[in-house]
Write a protein that holds these residues in place. Structure first.
Motif, mmCIF file in Angstrom:
data_model
loop_
_atom_site.group_PDB
_atom_site.id
_atom_site.type_symbol
_atom_site.label_atom_id
_atom_site.label_comp_id
_atom_site.label_asym_id
_atom_site.label_seq_id
_atom_site.Cartn_x
_atom_site.Cartn_y
_atom_site.Cartn_z
ATOM 1 N N GLU A 1 7.049 -1.515 1.431
ATOM 2 C CA GLU A 1 8.074 -1.502 0.388
ATOM 3 C C GLU A 1 9.465 -1.205 0.948
ATOM 4 O OE1 GLU A 1 8.532 -1.453 -3.299
ATOM 5 O OE2 GLU A 1 6.910 -2.884 -3.051
ATOM 6 N N GLU B 1 6.475 2.463 -4.356
ATOM 7 C CA GLU B 1 6.558 1.171 -5.038
ATOM 8 C C GLU B 1 7.900 1.026 -5.743
ATOM 9 O OE1 GLU B 1 3.623 0.999 -8.174
ATOM 10 O OE2 GLU B 1 3.820 3.142 -8.571
ATOM 11 N N ASN B 2 8.199 -0.203 -6.097
ATOM 12 C CA ASN B 2 9.403 -0.528 -6.874
ATOM 13 C C ASN B 2 10.701 -0.133 -6.180
ATOM 14 O OD1 ASN B 2 7.726 -1.445 -9.051
ATOM 15 N ND2 ASN B 2 7.475 0.685 -9.716
ATOM 16 N N LYS C 1 2.165 6.636 -4.807
ATOM 17 C CA LYS C 1 2.376 5.317 -4.206
ATOM 18 C C LYS C 1 3.869 5.034 -4.058
ATOM 19 C CE LYS C 1 1.233 0.415 -5.023
ATOM 20 N NZ LYS C 1 0.622 0.214 -3.689
ATOM 21 N N ASP D 1 1.905 1.142 2.014
ATOM 22 C CA ASP D 1 3.036 1.445 1.130
ATOM 23 C C ASP D 1 4.377 1.318 1.846
ATOM 24 O OD1 ASP D 1 1.116 2.010 -0.725
ATOM 25 O OD2 ASP D 1 1.789 4.055 -1.154
#
Length: 345
Positions: A301, A275-276, A273, A298
């Motif tokens: 992001e 993310e962040n 994934k 995704d």
């Protein structure tokens, strides 16, 4: 030589970007990241050649930049006449020992790439030295560097070094290249407050640690190691380029304080994934090829990265979508390159 597929070529290209481009020839740099280079075959020196007598080599006492590349020199000697030399290149020779350089006190750059040197020694008189390259040799230890207090760039690529050590006096060091060695732990870097670039690709490192004092670091490459978690980067607030490809990372995390990142490479890991990374607004290049990304949402992001120009997502489940390139273009309109191909408008 067997031809490579497009994918294999691209994998090499991505890897290469995370290594310093100042030590070694292009072909060797391109392949050494994955540890598959035999210096006796690729760096251009045949180790079975017979060394020449230094008396047969003409030296100019007025020369400041001395180039003795691939001259079959077996022993460093007779260089006392080079009192004005500022750079000395002895790469691709048959030298087994660093010696007889004491009189070259004005030397600023010393290149010993691709020889047969087993030990760092006899360098204490070279107090003006700013660059030292002993890549592609047979070194096992970092030692006898204490007097080189002005050195800014140190290249020890493709040796047999097992530990980072004896660095406390190198406070002026800006670039440290230790790729393709046998290092297991990141350690003993606390004194390197001026360090800007650190290259540790193709070692045996299992953990990102002991980097807290490197406040000026802008480039960190730790490709092709055994890292499973992104951590220990909280103090690297000036980091701009981070290369973590070919490890065992499963989650993108630990980048909260790295807001200046312009390049993030997590290719060839086990990430499922994206993310962040929404806070990485200065991101320009994002390499996520060869992972397990399967959800188009995704890409949201990355929408805060208004300068994002390059994304690598090939060899993820997403690539099976017939509209693969079109969907990336729609989700990330600033992107100008998808994988190895530029977008045509």
């Amino acid at each position: 030589m067997a031809s490579l597929s497009v994918g294999e070529h691209q994998e090499m290209e991505v890897d290469r970007r995370g290594e310093s481009e100042e030590s070694g020839d292009d072909d060797t740099r391109r392949r050494s990241i994955n540890g598959d280079v035999d210096p006796s075959q690729t760096a251009g020196t045949s180790k079975e050649e017979s060394p020449v007598d230094m008396d047969t080599i003409t030296l100019d006492p007025e020369e400041e930049d001395v180039d003795l590349v691939h001259c079959r020199i077996g022993k460093i000697e007779g260089l006392e006449v080079l009192q004005k030399a500022k750079t000395l290149s002895l790469r691709q020779n048959l030298i087994k020992k660093i010696e007889n350089l004491e009189s070259l006190s004005s030397l600023q750059e010393l290149d010993l790439y691709d020889n047969q040197i087993r030990k760092l020694e006899n360098l204490s008189n070279l107090k003006e030295l700013e660059m030292l390259d002993v890549s592609f040799n047979i070194l096992r230890k970092m030692e006898n560097l204490e007097e080189l207090t002005k050195i800014k760039k140190l290249f020890l690529v493709h040796n047999k070094v097992t530990a980072i050590s004896n660095m406390d006096h190198l406070t002026s060091l800006e670039m440290l290249e230790l790729g393709s060695n046998r290092i297991r732990v990141i350690e003993n870097l606390d004194a390197l407050s001026s360090l800007q670039s650190l290259f540790l690709g193709t070692n045996k490192i299992t953990k990102l640690q002991n980097l807290d004092s490197l406040h000026n670091l802008t480039v960190l490459s730790i490709q092709s190691n055994r890292i499973t978690k992104i951590e220990g980067l909280q103090n690297l607030v000036n980091l701009k380029e981070l290369y973590l490809s070919h490890n065992g990372i499963e989650v993108i995390e630990g980048l909260e304080n790295n807001k200046k990142l312009t390049t993030l490479d997590v290719a060839a890991n086990r990430v499922k994934k994206i993310e962040n990374v929404s806070h990485l607004t200065e991101l320009q290049e994002f390499w996520m090829n060869d992972n397990q990304i399967d959800n188009w949402s995704d890409l949201d992001e990355l929408k805060n990265a208004k300068s994002l120009e390059t994304v690598y997502l090939e060899r993820n489940p997403l690539q099976k979508d017939p509209q693969y390139r079109r969907k990336i273009m729609l989700a990330l309109p600033t992107v100008r390159q998808i994988d190895a191909t530029f977008i045509r408008f």
